[in-house]
Design a protein around this motif. Structure first.
Motif, PDB file in Angstrom:
ATOM      1  N   LEU A   1       0.978  -1.137   0.073  1.00  0.00           N
ATOM      2  CA  LEU A   1      -0.178  -0.030   0.037  1.00  0.00           C
ATOM      3  C   LEU A   1       0.761   1.264   0.000  1.00  0.00           C
ATOM      4  O   LEU A   1       0.486   2.236  -0.518  1.00  0.00           O
ATOM      5  N   ILE A   2       1.837   1.185   0.714  1.00  0.00           N
ATOM      6  CA  ILE A   2       2.906   2.439   0.947  1.00  0.00           C
ATOM      7  C   ILE A   2       3.805   2.575  -0.195  1.00  0.00           C
ATOM      8  O   ILE A   2       3.755   3.645  -0.708  1.00  0.00           O
ATOM      9  N   SER A   3       4.324   1.717  -0.621  1.00  0.00           N
ATOM     10  CA  SER A   3       5.256   1.642  -1.630  1.00  0.00           C
ATOM     11  C   SER A   3       4.907   1.476  -3.121  1.00  0.00           C
ATOM     12  O   SER A   3       5.646   1.901  -3.813  1.00  0.00           O
ATOM     13  N   VAL A   4       3.781   0.822  -3.467  1.00  0.00           N
ATOM     14  CA  VAL A   4       3.338   0.619  -4.663  1.00  0.00           C
ATOM     15  C   VAL A   4       1.898   1.336  -4.943  1.00  0.00           C
ATOM     16  O   VAL A   4       1.870   1.975  -5.918  1.00  0.00           O
ATOM     17  N   ALA A   5       1.012   1.079  -4.209  1.00  0.00           N
ATOM     18  CA  ALA A   5      -0.343   1.277  -4.518  1.00  0.00           C
ATOM     19  C   ALA A   5      -0.603   3.158  -4.414  1.00  0.00           C
ATOM     20  O   ALA A   5      -0.875   3.511  -5.369  1.00  0.00           O
TER      21      ALA A   5
END
Length: 181
Positions: free
Chosen positions: A103-107
């Motif tokens: 969630l934090i690094s990709v989405a």
């Protein structure tokens, strides 16, 4: 061990102990669970929307969701008690850390014109709620399969005792919070 859990143990927890000067290591706040909810208003009339939401949650979280039902009848929404209106998944342990890392690094960086998420969505106990308008920001959902642009509600439940501890925990874990003051 996931990358984010390793970061929590080596960097985040010691920083929180130093900043809030806890006398006991068990006072250090941590992420307890993450609840991902997909409500489908149209699900009562057409079960295809509910099946679509369930398959999307399975792809995003890697875990089978539980169907949610209406607790009350509301005539204005053409909703009856017991109708299936959504699905939810509760993530804990390794899956929780993997989901939060994605969630934090990709989405979140895939959101158009992304400048961060609002820091004002904490409750008094230090839990954070985030609404996502389009689930296609997750790479597991191909853009052509995204369908009607169903959204998600992500609730991050922490063991923090107040808003400041919860906010600092998520900031140190890499959550891109933006204060609108």
């Amino acid at each position: 061990m996931s990358r984010l859990k390793d970061k929590y143990i080596k960097e985040v927890a010691p920083a929180l102990v130093k900043e809030f000067s806890y006398s006991n290591a068990h006072q250090t706040p941590k992420v307890e669970k993450i609840v991902v909810n997909a409500g489908v208003g149209r699900g009562a009339a057409d079960s295809k929307h509910l099946d679509d939401a369930i398959s999307g949650l399975v792809k995003i979280t890697g875990q089978a969701p539980v169907k949610t039902v209406a607790k009350k009848s509301i005539a204005a929404f053409k909703l009856r008690e017991g109708n299936k209106i959504g699905a939810k998944v509760t993530l804990r342990g390794e899956r929780m850390y993997e989901f939060l890392d994605r969630l934090i690094s990709v989405a979140l960086p895939r959101v158009r014109d992304f400048r961060g998420i609002p820091a004002g969505a904490f409750d008094p106990q230090g839990n954070y709620s985030l609404g996502i308008n389009d689930r296609s920001i997750f790479p597991e959902i191909p853009y052509d399969e995204a369908g009607t642009g169903q959204g998600l509600q992500v609730n991050i439940i922490t063991t923090a005792v107040n808003t400041d501890e919860g906010r600092r925990l998520l900031e140190l874990m890499g959550m891109p919070l933006v204060r609108n003051e």
